[in-house]
Structure formats: structure tokens, C-alpha cells
Design an enzyme around this catalytic site. Structure first.
Site, PDB file in Angstrom:
ATOM      1  CB  VAL A  45      -3.401  -4.684   3.790  1.00 34.02           C
ATOM      2  CG1 VAL A  45      -2.685  -4.390   5.114  1.00 34.02           C
ATOM      3  CG2 VAL A  45      -2.819  -3.828   2.677  1.00 34.02           C
ATOM      4  CG  ASN A  89      -3.760   4.977   2.425  1.00 34.64           C
ATOM      5  OD1 ASN A  89      -3.216   5.574   3.329  1.00 34.64           O
ATOM      6  ND2 ASN A  89      -3.113   4.210   1.568  1.00 34.64           N
ATOM      7  NE  ARG A 139       6.532   1.528   0.102  1.00 34.02           N
ATOM      8  CZ  ARG A 139       5.228   1.784   0.147  1.00 34.02           C
ATOM      9  NH1 ARG A 139       4.784   2.962   0.528  1.00 34.02           N
ATOM     10  NH2 ARG A 139       4.364   0.859  -0.224  1.00 34.02           N
ATOM     11  CG  HIS A 183       1.023   6.909   4.536  1.00 29.78           C
ATOM     12  ND1 HIS A 183       2.294   6.500   4.212  1.00 29.78           N
ATOM     13  CD2 HIS A 183       0.183   6.062   3.918  1.00 29.78           C
ATOM     14  CE1 HIS A 183       2.207   5.441   3.411  1.00 29.78           C
ATOM     15  NE2 HIS A 183       0.937   5.153   3.219  1.00 29.78           N
TER      16      HIS A 183
END
Ligand code: TXD
Length: 312
Positions: A14, A121, A152, A176
Site C-alpha cells: 500500500v 488495519n 468496491r 471497516h
């Protein structure tokens, strides 16, 4: 006007993809930080050597310490473990909380006025770690997840209806995680809600695929999780902040009473501009939507409760 300075912590999938998008999008000079020796330096050199070819002139510098990050306007936090097949985002909490506390603590020392964009995360809980360690106000700690989740959903609808992704708008609220709350009523193709365009079972299938969208990619990749679309989400947030665009984007925000929720991080639409998170875009939910959002927030709060009192 001074060019923005953007620190990206974590030069993995990322982080490196984000640095790529930010530099090639001419959004600012990028400092890429990672613990692995040589890796951020090598990736930065590689990224910078594309500059003359693709016509940007942003500096891209790699480092293993935080000296070069001083005076950053934006800190993007991506360092930490990613999911492997069979893992939930919450399985990453203990180890990633330590990584986030260490990295944010070090990065904030030289950049007291920066806006932090969290990516690591479990996203909403890591936002709380960053908020506590930095001491920054909620306006300057913002989580990236909603743009990915709505991206998405928009992609799945475009695939289903065979229309341009640009004609599709979607709204997803909540944490999330598996309890995120896609809102079909506010999800439209050219302004028309999808509930008017697709049969209920197709809408339900798209909602379910959106909620499991990250897991679908983890299962396919086998060795890590998504990064192209997550990096695009960060790019959109940085773009909105450095250009003071006042865009309304779904981000994880520390709520203070909005939507009937307090002292918890969840995804809600908010306005992004120079000052960071400039306001929550609140609107009325049906009882059912509210119950789902509150359930999602309760899940996040439960996980927040597992954080150690002392994060240093
Ligand atoms: O929507 C979202 N928010 C997300 C979040 C979407 C996709 C990925 N999401 C999470 O981002 C994912 O679950 C992970 O927690 C992070 C980073 O995912 P990525 O795919 O980039 O993981 P990598 O490729 O393993 O890269 C992590 C890098 C790696 O290079 C490590 O060496 C580095 O983090 N790392 C560190 N850098 C600096 N300092 C410390 N302490 C450190 N520890 C690890």
C-alpha cells in the site's frame, strides 16, 4: 504556494503504491519510511527515476528514520501486518497497535501540524491509537476505508449494470470490518437509487460482496491484501486536503455525538479540506440503518476497549 510534503510510513504494497500515485499525481514531495534497510531507499530511487519520463517533478526520498520527515503536511500511515487467508482484520490488532504507536509517535515529533491519514488495519481501532499517541484533534486524524469500500460497491454495480463506474455513486457507513453498512437507498446510477434498478436479490448480493470485498482479494492473492484500490483511496483524500477541495468523502472519523454516536471511530461522510476533517456530513437514517450503524460502532468500541491503557 509551498508544495506539500507527504510522509508515507510503510513502503510495502500500500505504501509504495500510494507514493507512486501521489508523486505521479504531482500532489507533493514524498518521504517513504520503512524499517527494512535499503528497501524504501531503493523504491524511492526507482519511483523518482520515472519522473523525467512521466513528467512530474516531486521529490521521492526513502529512509529508515524520521529525520527527513520533519515538517510534513500529511502523514500517511500504512506500516503493519496485512491479512493472510483465514484472518480477520481484528487478528492484526495487538501487533499493529504497537507498530502504529511507535511510528506515529516518532513521525509526529517533527510534524506537529500534520494531518494523519491512517490505513493500517484494523483501521478504526488504529485511528484511536494514532489519536491518543499524537494528541492531535480529530480534525487531523482521519481513517481511509470508506473510499475503498464504496469504490468496491461502485465497481460491482458497474459490472452488474454494464455502465461506466463514473455513473455510479455509493454510500457505505460503519466500521471497516464485516459489519460495515452499505446503504443501497443512497446508492445510485446517475441519481437513480439501485433499489429502483435491480431486483432485491441482486442488491443483497452486491451488498454482501462489498462487505466481503477485502476478504475476496486476500483469498485470491494468498500472500497479502489489496493495495491498488486502497492507494487510490489515500490519493483521493490527499488530493482533497492539499487542494482544499471540500470534497465529501466517506472516512473513519472520531464521532462526537453525530449519528447518535460518541467517542468511537466509524466511517461516515465528511468534508475534507486544508484543515483536514472539516465536518461530518450528517443526515437522517431509517431505524434499520441506524441499528446497523450502531451495531457496527459497538463492534469497533469493543475492540477499542482491548487497547492497552498505556500505548507508548
Ligand atoms: O482500507 C484500508 N484501510 C486497508 C488497510 C486496505 C488495504 C490494506 N490495509 C492495511 O494496511 C493492511 O491490513 C495492513 O495493516 C496495512 C499495510 O498493508 P500492505 O499490503 O502495504 O502490507 P505490506 O506490503 O506487508 O507492507 C507493510 C510494510 C512492510 O514494508 C513492513 O516492513 C513495514 O510495513 N513495517 C514498518 N515500517 C516502519 N516501521 C515499522 N515499525 C514497521 N513495521 C512494519
Amino acid at each position: 504556494m509551498k508544495r506539500a510534503k507527504i510522509t508515507v510510513i510503510g513502503a510495502g504494497n500500500v505504501g509504495a503504491t500510494t507514493a507512486h500515485r501521489l508523486a505521479e499525481g504531482q500532489l507533493g514531495d514524498v518521504v517513504l519510511v520503512d524499517v527494512v534497510e535499503g528497501m524504501p531507499q531503493g523504491k524511492s530511487l526507482d519511483l523518482y527515476q520515472a519522473a523525467p519520463v512521466v513528467h512530474h517533478d516531486c521529490w521521492v526520498v526513502g529512509t529508515n528514520d524520521y529525520e527527513a520527515t520533519a515538517g510534513s503536511d500529511i502523514i500517511v500511515m500504512t506500516a503493519g501486518l496485512a491479512r493472510k487467508p483465514g484472518m480477520s482484520r481484528d487478528d492484526l490488532q495487538e501487533v499493529n497497535a504497537k507498530i502504529v504507536a511507535e511510528c506515529i509517535g516518532r513521525a509526529c515529533k517533527g510534524s506537529r501540524d500534520a494531518t494523519i491519514i491512517m490505513v493500517t488495519n484494523p483501521l478504526d481501532v488504529m485511528c484511536e491509537v494514532a489519536r491518543r499517541v499524537s494528541g492531535f484533534p480529530r480534525e487531523r486524524v482521519i481513517g481511509m476505508a470508506g473510499i475503498l469500500d464504496t469504490g468496491r460497491m461502485r465497481a460491482f454495480i458497474a459490472m452488474e449494470m454494464k455502465v461506466s463506474t463514473e455513473s455510479v455513486f455509493a454510500l457505505v457507513l460503519g466500521g471497516h470490518g464485516d459489519s460495515m453498512v452499505p446503504l443501497p437507498r443512497y446508492t445510485t446510477v446517475s441519481g437513480v437509487p439501485i433499489t429502483e434498478l435491480l431486483p432485491k436479490e441482486r442488491v443483497d448480493a452486491i451488498v454482501a460482496r462489498t462487505a466481503g470485498g477485502g476478504g475476496e482479494i486476500v483469498k485470491l492473492l494468498k500472500t497479502g491484501s489489496a493495495y491498488y484500490a486502497p492507494a487510490a483511496g489515500v490519493w483521493e483524500m490527499v488530493d482533497a486536503i492539499v487542494k482544499d477541495r471540500k470534497k465529501i468523502l466517506p472516512c473513519s472519523v472520531y464521532l462526537k455525538g453525530e449519528f447518535g454516536l460518541d467517542a468511537v471511530w466509524v466511517g461516515v461522510p465528511c468534508k475534507l479540506g486544508t484543515s483536514g476533517m472539516e465536518g461530518v456530513f450528517e443526515f437522517k437514517l431509517t431505524d434499520e440503518e441506524k441499528a446497523l450503524l450502531h451495531k457496527s460502532a459497538a463492534d469497533v468500541k469493543g475492540q477499542m476497549g482491548k487497547l492497552p491503557a498505556d500505548l507508548s
